[in-house]
Every structure is written in C-alpha cells, then in structure tokens.
Design a protein around this motif. Structure first.
Motif, PDB file in Angstrom:
ATOM      1  N   THR A 303       0.825  -1.215   0.000  1.00 41.27           N
ATOM      2  CA  THR A 303       0.000   0.000   0.000  1.00 41.27           C
ATOM      3  C   THR A 303       0.855   1.258   0.000  1.00 41.27           C
ATOM      4  OG1 THR A 303      -0.140   0.226   2.412  1.00 41.27           O
ATOM      5  CG2 THR A 303      -1.760  -1.218   1.339  1.00 41.27           C
ATOM      6  N   VAL A 304       0.273   2.321  -0.527  1.00 41.43           N
ATOM      7  CA  VAL A 304       0.962   3.613  -0.552  1.00 41.43           C
ATOM      8  C   VAL A 304       1.125   4.155   0.863  1.00 41.43           C
ATOM      9  CG1 VAL A 304       0.783   6.009  -1.318  1.00 41.43           C
ATOM     10  CG2 VAL A 304       0.201   4.152  -2.893  1.00 41.43           C
ATOM     11  N   GLY A 305       0.114   3.938   1.715  1.00 44.43           N
ATOM     12  CA  GLY A 305       0.204   4.414   3.092  1.00 44.43           C
ATOM     13  C   GLY A 305       1.390   3.806   3.821  1.00 44.43           C
ATOM     14  N   ARG A 306       1.619   2.513   3.619  1.00 46.51           N
ATOM     15  CA  ARG A 306       2.764   1.841   4.249  1.00 46.51           C
ATOM     16  C   ARG A 306       4.077   2.424   3.726  1.00 46.51           C
ATOM     17  NH1 ARG A 306       4.044  -3.184   6.590  1.00 46.51           N
ATOM     18  NH2 ARG A 306       6.265  -3.091   7.112  1.00 46.51           N
ATOM     19  N   PHE A 307       4.141   2.676   2.434  1.00 48.46           N
ATOM     20  CA  PHE A 307       5.343   3.245   1.824  1.00 48.46           C
ATOM     21  C   PHE A 307       5.651   4.622   2.417  1.00 48.46           C
ATOM     22  CE2 PHE A 307       6.989   5.913  -1.793  1.00 48.46           C
ATOM     23  CZ  PHE A 307       8.272   5.382  -1.816  1.00 48.46           C
ATOM     24  N   LEU A 308       4.635   5.462   2.567  1.00 49.77           N
ATOM     25  CA  LEU A 308       4.849   6.802   3.124  1.00 49.77           C
ATOM     26  C   LEU A 308       5.337   6.721   4.566  1.00 49.77           C
ATOM     27  CD1 LEU A 308       1.734   8.751   1.761  1.00 49.77           C
ATOM     28  CD2 LEU A 308       4.067   8.752   0.865  1.00 49.77           C
ATOM     29  N   ARG A 309       4.794   5.784   5.337  1.00 54.84           N
ATOM     30  CA  ARG A 309       5.243   5.606   6.723  1.00 54.84           C
ATOM     31  C   ARG A 309       6.691   5.139   6.775  1.00 54.84           C
ATOM     32  NH1 ARG A 309      -0.094   3.743   7.205  1.00 54.84           N
ATOM     33  NH2 ARG A 309       0.519   1.553   6.976  1.00 54.84           N
ATOM     34  N   GLU A 310       7.062   4.270   5.842  1.00 51.32           N
ATOM     35  CA  GLU A 310       8.446   3.781   5.801  1.00 51.32           C
ATOM     36  C   GLU A 310       9.423   4.915   5.454  1.00 51.32           C
ATOM     37  OE1 GLU A 310       8.650   0.426   3.190  1.00 51.32           O
ATOM     38  OE2 GLU A 310       7.677  -0.925   4.621  1.00 51.32           O
ATOM     39  N   LEU A 311       9.021   5.788   4.546  1.00 49.41           N
ATOM     40  CA  LEU A 311       9.876   6.950   4.220  1.00 49.41           C
ATOM     41  C   LEU A 311      10.038   7.845   5.444  1.00 49.41           C
ATOM     42  CD1 LEU A 311       8.697   8.115   0.663  1.00 49.41           C
ATOM     43  CD2 LEU A 311      10.589   6.599   1.254  1.00 49.41           C
ATOM     44  N   GLU A 312       8.919   8.110   6.111  1.00 50.05           N
ATOM     45  CA  GLU A 312       8.944   8.982   7.297  1.00 50.05           C
ATOM     46  C   GLU A 312       9.834   8.369   8.381  1.00 50.05           C
ATOM     47  OE1 GLU A 312       7.264  12.458   9.386  1.00 50.05           O
ATOM     48  OE2 GLU A 312       7.004  11.819   7.313  1.00 50.05           O
ATOM     49  N   MET A 313       9.647   7.099   8.627  1.00 51.81           N
ATOM     50  CA  MET A 313      10.452   6.415   9.651  1.00 51.81           C
ATOM     51  C   MET A 313      11.917   6.380   9.251  1.00 51.81           C
ATOM     52  SD  MET A 313       7.857   3.247  10.491  1.00 51.81           S
ATOM     53  CE  MET A 313       9.144   2.317  11.316  1.00 51.81           C
ATOM     54  N   GLY A 314      12.204   6.202   7.968  1.00 53.76           N
ATOM     55  CA  GLY A 314      13.580   6.146   7.499  1.00 53.76           C
ATOM     56  C   GLY A 314      14.345   7.420   7.781  1.00 53.76           C
ATOM     57  N   PHE A 315      13.682   8.560   7.591  1.00 59.39           N
ATOM     58  CA  PHE A 315      14.339   9.834   7.860  1.00 59.39           C
ATOM     59  C   PHE A 315      14.449  10.100   9.356  1.00 59.39           C
ATOM     60  CE2 PHE A 315      13.148  10.906   3.403  1.00 59.39           C
ATOM     61  CZ  PHE A 315      14.404  11.292   2.980  1.00 59.39           C
ATOM     62  N   HIS A 316      13.402   9.755  10.118  1.00 53.86           N
ATOM     63  CA  HIS A 316      13.416  10.029  11.549  1.00 53.86           C
ATOM     64  C   HIS A 316      14.395   9.129  12.297  1.00 53.86           C
ATOM     65  CE1 HIS A 316      10.495  13.163  12.012  1.00 53.86           C
ATOM     66  NE2 HIS A 316       9.567  12.495  11.344  1.00 53.86           N
ATOM     67  N   GLN A 317      14.492   7.871  11.889  1.00 53.81           N
ATOM     68  CA  GLN A 317      15.382   6.931  12.575  1.00 53.81           C
ATOM     69  C   GLN A 317      16.837   7.340  12.464  1.00 53.81           C
ATOM     70  OE1 GLN A 317      14.487   3.064  11.016  1.00 53.81           O
ATOM     71  NE2 GLN A 317      12.600   2.848  12.203  1.00 53.81           N
ATOM     72  N   THR A 318      17.184   7.937  11.343  1.00 52.72           N
ATOM     73  CA  THR A 318      18.577   8.362  11.152  1.00 52.72           C
ATOM     74  C   THR A 318      18.834   9.734  11.752  1.00 52.72           C
ATOM     75  OG1 THR A 318      18.014   9.343   9.007  1.00 52.72           O
ATOM     76  CG2 THR A 318      18.769   7.059   9.014  1.00 52.72           C
TER      77      THR A 318
END
Length: 431
Positions: A303-318
């Motif tokens: 899903t697109v929603g999951r993809f957007l959450r993964e992008l958000e988490m990817g930037f925040h985690q780093t």
C-alpha cells in the motif's frame, strides 16, 4: 480580440500582454474553432495539449466568470473536424465500434474524476456533456508546471521532493482505500505543481476500480514507471501497481533519472540504489524505495500508506530530518500569532474573547466560541481537522461535514466560514 489563452486582456497585435501568448505561432488545424461556445456557456480558446484520444483547451466559463479547462473526445485517426470547425465526424464506418467504445470510456473517465473530486490533490471536474457529435468534460484550470519539467537533470531538493511525494501519496492512498480506484498512469508528467504550491494528480484516462475489475485491463504504459503486471491485460492489479509508479516517480525526483523499464529489469538490467546516488539519502529510505519497486507484486510493499510511513520512519530513525509544525490564522491576508503544534495534541481554533477575531490556541482560555479542532496525528503523519462551527469550514473550496475528521496537508487552502479567515499550516524541516 480577447486572449484565447488566459482570457484576461485583449491581444496587443498578435501577443497577449498578460500571459505572452502569440496568436501567429498557434496551429489549430484539428482543434475546435477558436471562440466556439459549448453548452452555450463555455467559450473555447487555444488547445493546451493533444493526446491519442482527446484535446484539452483553455476556456472561459461565462456563468462563473472563471478560466477553466475543457477536454474533448477526439480520437486520432478515427475522426475529422467538420468544415464548420466545430462538429466531429468519424472517418471509418468499420471502426465505429472502436470509436463508440472510446466514447464511453471517455465519459467514464469524467465520471471517475467527478467521484474523486472531493479528494484534495485531484483535479476537479465541473461539468460533462455531449455535443457536436462527441463528448466533453470541464475541469478546474490549473496554473502551474508538470513535475517532469520541475525536476532538473540531477534531481531536486530532497525536502521539496519529500513534501510533494507525501501530498501525492496521501491523495493516492485515499483514492485506493476509500474509493477503490487505481490511477494506472502515475508519472512526473501527470503530477502538476501549482503556482500556490499544491500537488495535483491529473489524467485519469486509464483509471479503473480494482474492487470489481481484476482482469481484462487495457495495457497502459509509461516505461520506467509501469510495473510488470501492466504489460499484460490479464494480470492482477492493485494498489501496489500505483505504488510502483509512485516509487519510480520519487526515484526520478531525487536523481533526475528514470529506472529501466520493468521488462528490461526482468531480463537482468538494474538501477543504482538511491543511497549510492545521493549520500544524503538514508539507507532505510533507499531500502523502502527498493521494496516498493520489487518486480513481483507479491514481494512489493502493498500500500501507498505503508510506503509513506516507511519513508517517514527512514528519515526520523537516522535523525537526518526533524519537523517542526505550527499554525496561524490569516485575517484579510494579515497573519495572527503563530502557535507551535506538538504531536497528537489538540489545538483549538475559534473566536477570541477580546477582539472576536479567529485565533489558534492550545486550550480554551482565550476562545469564546470554538470553530474547529486541529491535531497532528504522528502515527499517520497527517494533520487532522474537525469542524464544529455554525458557518462551516472549507478545504480547497469544499465544505467539510460537521463533526467529521478530515486529513489535510500544509498546502491545502482552509477557509474558516468565509474568505476573510484562512487557516495556515506550516511544516518546517530542521536537520
């Protein structure tokens, strides 16, 4: 003569002093006769673009006194313009069934966009009708530029790319979850960035409802953006189909390069992962894009929603990106005091005790009458707005349903009761 492009000024010689359109450089051999009237309401100007199945024109709505865009069903190779410069005639009787199928598909396109018009980020359809032996639909006119033209050869600023992909992604996710429609032609060409920085999805000529139609799809392709299942009319398609195209668009935005077509990738051709192209892109973000671009649909992010959450988490985690959010009310264009918004904490917008102006507060101490409630939902990564007023709240000129929560974006136009009061949301990225 009024300018047939912007309908603002009279032409000065053959050039418009307002928009710069030049009449002498315009070739309209197959177009509707300039200044023709449709439905005795729409004055047709110059064509904005021609595709395989239609021509889009700049036009003027005499009822609302606004500039609009009109799309006409005009399938290339099957029809000719009559000598009167208006009527459409099909040229081959043995292709009438093909013409008729396209005619009905064109009308269906208008109906789909109309159904989706309440979603912020989708071009609005105003009217649809048959005339001159063909079919038309009328859309809002979008002042702006395509995303394809906005991206430089080396890609665009990562913060701007993230803002655009989030806005368009949210639009597509709602279209999937709430309406069951696939766009099936997402690409930088079909995303418009308006002059007021809205991201708008256009061209629904290939859209289908995946709840009911899981086979016999027409083959629609933009190489580098279409996943492998779109190369077959019988393969199953779903939200992951649009996701592949969205992820390919994001890759193009950040690099200026298009990934290899899906068939070439199937034969062994590869693309360079984002983190190797740009060291500022976190590995977690690059991996999220790779998962969205998996060739097999069953292995792809679904899903697109999951993809957007993964992008958000990817930037925040780093820790590479941190966002600060705030809101204020502009009264007749003049901003009031700005209030910082904390994640998941409700903010009140309403009339002040002292001046009766609409203000933004973090509690009810200074508010005498609540107009609406605002919160940033950290789990969904979206602003949430709920109208509680007597006079209404409007998102992009559409009235909200009272006591119903709406997910909104920073570039949505939010009016409180009338055009005097506008709620402004800000999202500042801090490294």
């Amino acid at each position: 003569m009024i300018c047939p492009n912007c309908f603002v000024n009279q032409l000065y010689g053959d050039t418009c002093p307002s928009c710069g359109f030049r009449l002498t450089s315009y070739d309209n051999r197959t177009d509707l006769r300039m200044f023709s009237r449709l439905k005795n309401r729409y004055v047709v100007g110059r064509s904005l673009g021609t595709g395989g199945f239609g021509i889009t024109y700049s036009a003027f709505d005499t009822t609302t006194d606004t500039r609009v865009a009109v799309k006409e069903y005009f399938p290339s190779g099957m029809v000719l313009r009559d000598m009167n410069g208006v009527s459409v005639q099909y040229t081959h009787h043995d292709r009438f069934s093909e013409f008729r199928h396209g005619f009905m598909r064109f009308k269906e396109e208008a109906e789909i966009i109309y159904k989706l018009s309440t979603i912020a980020g989708i071009v609005k359809v105003i009217d649809a009708f048959d005339e001159n032996g063909t079919s038309y639909y009328v859309m809002e006119y979008i002042d702006g530029i395509s995303l394809k033209k906005l991206v430089s050869k080396n890609g665009m600023d990562i913060n701007l790319a993230n803002e655009i992909i989030k806005n368009i992604g949210m639009t597509i996710d709602i279209m999937h979850k709430d309406y069951g429609y696939l766009h099936r032609d997402i690409s930088p060409e079909n995303i418009m960035i308006t002059d007021d920085n809205r991201s708008v999805l256009i061209d629904f000529g290939s859209a289908k409802n995946f709840f009911f139609e899981n086979n016999n799809y027409t083959i629609t392709l933009k190489h580098g953006f279409a996943p492998i299942e779109q190369y077959s009319s019988a393969d199953i398609q779903g939200p992951y189909t649009d996701l592949y195209a969205l992820a390919g668009t994001y890759y193009f935005m950040l690099t200026g390069s298009i990934i290899p077509r899906a068939t070439d990738r199937l034969a062994g051709m590869t693309y360079v992962p984002l983190y190797q192209v740009n060291p500022d892109i976190p590995r977690e973000v690059s991996d999220a894009v790779d998962r969205a671009l998996m060739l097999r649909r069953t292995e792809r992010t679904q899903t697109v929603g999951r993809f957007l959450r993964e992008l958000e988490m990817g930037f925040h985690q780093t820790g590479s990106l941190h966002k600060e959010r705030s809101a204020f009310v502009a009264i007749d264009g003049k901003p009031s005091a700005e209030l910082k918004i904390e994640d998941d904490k409700e903010i009140i917008i309403g009339r002040s005790h002292s001046k009766c102006d609409i203000i933004v507060e973090d509690d009810c101490v200074f508010v005498s009458n609540i107009h609406c409630r605002l919160m940033y939902d950290s789990k969904l990564g979206q602003f949430c707005l709920e109208d509680t007023s007597a006079n209404g709240t409007y998102i992009n000129h559409n009235k909200m349903i009272k006591n119903q929560k709406y997910y909104i974006r920073t570039n949505d136009q939010i009016n409180l009761a009338n055009s005097r009061y506008r709620l402004i949301l800000k999202e500042c990225i801090v490294k």
